[in-house]
Scaffold this active site. Structure first.
Site, PDB file in Angstrom:
ATOM      1  N   GLU A   1       0.852  -1.187   0.000  1.00 57.82           N
ATOM      2  CA  GLU A   1       0.000   0.000   0.000  1.00 57.82           C
ATOM      3  C   GLU A   1       0.892   1.244   0.000  1.00 57.82           C
ATOM      4  O   GLU A   1       1.848   1.319   0.741  1.00 57.82           O
ATOM      5  CB  GLU A   1      -0.883  -0.035   1.262  1.00 57.82           C
ATOM      6  CG  GLU A   1      -1.878   1.062   1.333  1.00 57.82           C
ATOM      7  CD  GLU A   1      -2.627   1.228   0.028  1.00 57.82           C
ATOM      8  OE1 GLU A   1      -3.284   0.279  -0.399  1.00 57.82           O
ATOM      9  OE2 GLU A   1      -2.534   2.320  -0.584  1.00 57.82           O
TER      10      GLU A   1
ATOM     11  N   CYS B   1       6.582   5.438   8.203  1.00 59.99           N
ATOM     12  CA  CYS B   1       7.098   4.621   7.092  1.00 59.99           C
ATOM     13  C   CYS B   1       8.555   4.897   6.736  1.00 59.99           C
ATOM     14  O   CYS B   1       9.380   3.993   6.807  1.00 59.99           O
ATOM     15  CB  CYS B   1       6.237   4.832   5.853  1.00 59.99           C
ATOM     16  SG  CYS B   1       4.580   4.203   6.074  1.00 59.99           S
TER      17      CYS B   1
HETATM   18  C1  UDX Z   1       4.898   7.828   3.062  1.00 55.43           C
HETATM   19  C2  UDX Z   1       4.778   7.575   1.544  1.00 55.43           C
HETATM   20  O1  UDX Z   1       4.567   8.821   0.866  1.00 55.43           O
HETATM   21  C3  UDX Z   1       3.659   6.602   1.248  1.00 55.43           C
HETATM   22  O2  UDX Z   1       3.636   6.301  -0.134  1.00 55.43           O
HETATM   23  C4  UDX Z   1       3.898   5.332   2.049  1.00 55.43           C
HETATM   24  O3  UDX Z   1       2.837   4.427   1.852  1.00 55.43           O
HETATM   25  C5  UDX Z   1       4.035   5.643   3.533  1.00 55.43           C
HETATM   26  O4  UDX Z   1       5.062   6.607   3.733  1.00 55.43           O
HETATM   27  P1  UDX Z   1       3.615   9.327   4.870  1.00 55.43           P
HETATM   28  O5  UDX Z   1       4.695   8.881   5.806  1.00 55.43           O
HETATM   29  O6  UDX Z   1       2.202   9.247   5.322  1.00 55.43           O
HETATM   30  O7  UDX Z   1       3.706   8.490   3.490  1.00 55.43           O
HETATM   31  O8  UDX Z   1       3.844  10.857   4.503  1.00 55.43           O
HETATM   32  P2  UDX Z   1       4.595  11.691   3.383  1.00 55.43           P
HETATM   33  O9  UDX Z   1       3.649  12.729   2.891  1.00 55.43           O
HETATM   34  O10 UDX Z   1       5.237  10.842   2.372  1.00 55.43           O
HETATM   35  O11 UDX Z   1       5.690  12.450   4.239  1.00 55.43           O
HETATM   36  C6  UDX Z   1       6.730  11.751   4.930  1.00 55.43           C
HETATM   37  C7  UDX Z   1       7.695  12.708   5.568  1.00 55.43           C
HETATM   38  O12 UDX Z   1       8.456  13.380   4.581  1.00 55.43           O
HETATM   39  C8  UDX Z   1       7.044  13.810   6.410  1.00 55.43           C
HETATM   40  O13 UDX Z   1       7.806  14.004   7.571  1.00 55.43           O
HETATM   41  C9  UDX Z   1       7.093  15.032   5.516  1.00 55.43           C
HETATM   42  O14 UDX Z   1       7.125  16.245   6.228  1.00 55.43           O
HETATM   43  C10 UDX Z   1       8.408  14.783   4.787  1.00 55.43           C
HETATM   44  N1  UDX Z   1       8.485  15.459   3.483  1.00 55.43           N
HETATM   45  C11 UDX Z   1       7.692  15.063   2.459  1.00 55.43           C
HETATM   46  C12 UDX Z   1       9.399  16.508   3.307  1.00 55.43           C
HETATM   47  O15 UDX Z   1      10.134  16.891   4.220  1.00 55.43           O
HETATM   48  N2  UDX Z   1       9.479  17.075   2.074  1.00 55.43           N
HETATM   49  C13 UDX Z   1       8.712  16.710   1.013  1.00 55.43           C
HETATM   50  O16 UDX Z   1       8.870  17.276  -0.075  1.00 55.43           O
HETATM   51  C14 UDX Z   1       7.770  15.660   1.211  1.00 55.43           C
END
Ligand code: UDX
Length: 443
Positions: free
Chosen positions: A151, A263
């Site tokens: 997922e 994740c």
């Molecule tokens: C992530 C993956 O995107 C998803 O596909 C997987 O199933 C689970 O892990 P999630 O952890 O819910 O999802 O959030 P995501 O929006 O990916 O952000 C993860 C982290 O990266 C956050 O701490 C966010 O602040 C950080 N991030 C994300 C950044 O610092 N910069 C970005 O450009 C994007």
């Protein structure tokens, strides 16, 4: 189709509710009776936009129900999804698969007729083989196939991600199982979401590779941000400039305080461990893990520098605690390391988060909590935007300034225009851009 979903955490609950919304009959099973009792009363164990009403609608229409016992639901199911947690094992970073193995054993005892057992939890390569072996050892005559169906949903956008995925990955070599999986996802197939059918190990690895790549992308832009600060460049414009190259893409190039969540930190570690175990160390992934860990603590030092080199006796207001907006999840949130670093430097830390305070309280015992952004900033020597909640994007800067003792604004998510912050009298510090640099313009 009749579906049993084992595990009512983020992935299980969202997937179960969405599959019910597609028209399938779904039973969500969780060992935790309090969680199930709450769900039966319409109370969600997590904060996820749109989930409560999706669950309520599907329960009302009789397609979604909750149980603590899996036997009956599994016996009647065409597909049984395993969506239990796979936390990092203490000490070595490898995913702890005990919940997956327990689920496999319990499922084995309840199977009746051909059933597709689907691993939806993020599990290391080879786990599908393990699940198959456990079921076969428990009931040698069972008719089943084990499929990997990772997922990719993001917290805070989980329902949209599930219903409009970029792709669906199905790892199986069994044509009958493939047909069942195509039927499960038929509503999406009609929306033209591509279904990629691969070998099981390939599907398992695809999930880790995707998360590791995204974590690397974020870490890359974070390091670029540090370089931008050193050379007087603007990371947002650099991100735009490289992102418009279709080979790179604009997403996941927002510099910030480092990635957190349930994740990326866990999956990058687990992937690095799998690779080491196979004598194929992934040096890029290992470096990403190390750089991201150091970054969170480095953000506290950045705040200390913005406060003139010391925060001893000062009050620092943190806006946003969760690892990202639209969730109450505090797992691996940068705010934890930042608060600790500031407290070690002698600061008093006050914080506000729109949804995360309840989860944050036990993790941040020495932090005091405010009711909103302005009361958080009252008498503060610096305000630090840690999470980019919408509620913080259009703060009344005049009011904020008036509330504070010293107008230092450290914007770790670059949500304010440095020039505007400066006009309001703030000493502004973003990430990867110098005070006074204008925001990106594409005229
Ligand atoms: C992530 C993956 O995107 C998803 O596909 C997987 O199933 C689970 O892990 P999630 O952890 O819910 O999802 O959030 P995501 O929006 O990916 O952000 C993860 C982290 O990266 C956050 O701490 C966010 O602040 C950080 N991030 C994300 C950044 O610092 N910069 C970005 O450009 C994007």
């Amino acid at each position: 189709m009749r579906i049993a979903m084992i595990g009512a955490g983020y992935v299980g609950l969202v997937s179960g509710a969405c599959l019910a919304d597609f028209g399938h009959d779904v039973v969500c099973i969780d060992r935790d009776p309090t969680k199930i009792a709450a769900l039966e009363q319409g109370r969600m164990p997590i904060y996820e936009p749109g989930l409560e009403s999706l669950v309520a609608d599907n329960v009302r229409q009789g397609r979604l129900s909750f149980r603590t016992e899996l036997r009956e639901a599994v016996a009647g199911a065409d597909a049984v999804f395993i969506a239990v947690g796979t936390p990092s094992r203490r000490g070595d970073g490898f995913a702890d698969l005990s919940f997956v193995h327990d689920a496999a054993r319990e499922i084995a005892g309840a199977l009746s007729g051909y059933t597709v057992v689907v691993t939806k939890s993020t599990v290391p390569v080879g786990t599908g083989d393990e699940v198959e072996r456990i079921i076969r050892e428990t009931v040698s005559q069972a008719e089943f196939a084990v499929v990997s169906n990772p997922e990719f949903l993001r917290e805070g956008a989980a329902i949209g991600d599930f219903k409009r995925p970029d792709r669906i990955v199905v790892g199986t070599e069994d044509p009958r199982a493939e047909a069942v999986m195509r039927e499960v996802y038929r509503p999406l197939y009609l929306n033209a979401s591509p279904i990629l059918v691969t070998g099981r190990r390939t599907a398992e690895l695809t999930k880790y590779a995707a998360n590791a790549f995204l974590a690397a992308k974020i870490t890359f832009i974070n390091e670029m941000a540090d370089l931008c600060e050193a050379v007087g460049a603007d990371v947002q414009q650099v991100a735009r400039g490289i992102g418009l190259d279709g080979r790179i893409g604009t997403k996941f190039l927002h510099a910030g305080p480092g990635y957190g969540g349930s994740c990326f930190p866990k999956d990058t570690l687990a992937l690095a461990k799998t690779a080491q175990d196979h004598g194929m160390p992934l040096r890029i992934v290992e470096t990403v893990v190390a750089v991201n860990d150091q970054r969170k603590r480095a953000m506290a030092r950045k705040v200390i520098r913005a406060c003139g080199g010391s925060v001893r006796g000062k009050t620092i207001a943190l806006l946003g605690l969760t690892f990202k907006p639209d969730t109450d999840d505090m797992r691996e949130a940068p705010s934890l390391a930042i608060a600790a670093g500031l407290q070690d430097g002698g600061a008093k830390v006050r914080a506000y988060d729109p949804e995360g305070i309840e989860q944050a309280r036990p993790l941040l015992p020495a932090v005091s909590f405010a009711e909103d952004a302005y009361s958080c900033a009252e008498g503060a020597d610096a305000v630090v935007i840690v999470t980019e909640w919408n509620a913080f994007r259009a703060l009344d800067l005049k009011r904020l300034h008036m509330a504070m003792r010293t107008p230092v604004l450290v914007d770790l998510r670059n949500i304010y225009d440095p020039a505007i912050a400066a006009q309001h009298g703030f000493a502004y510090q973003g990430v990867g851009r110098s005070a006074g640099t204008a925001s990106t313009s594409e005229a």
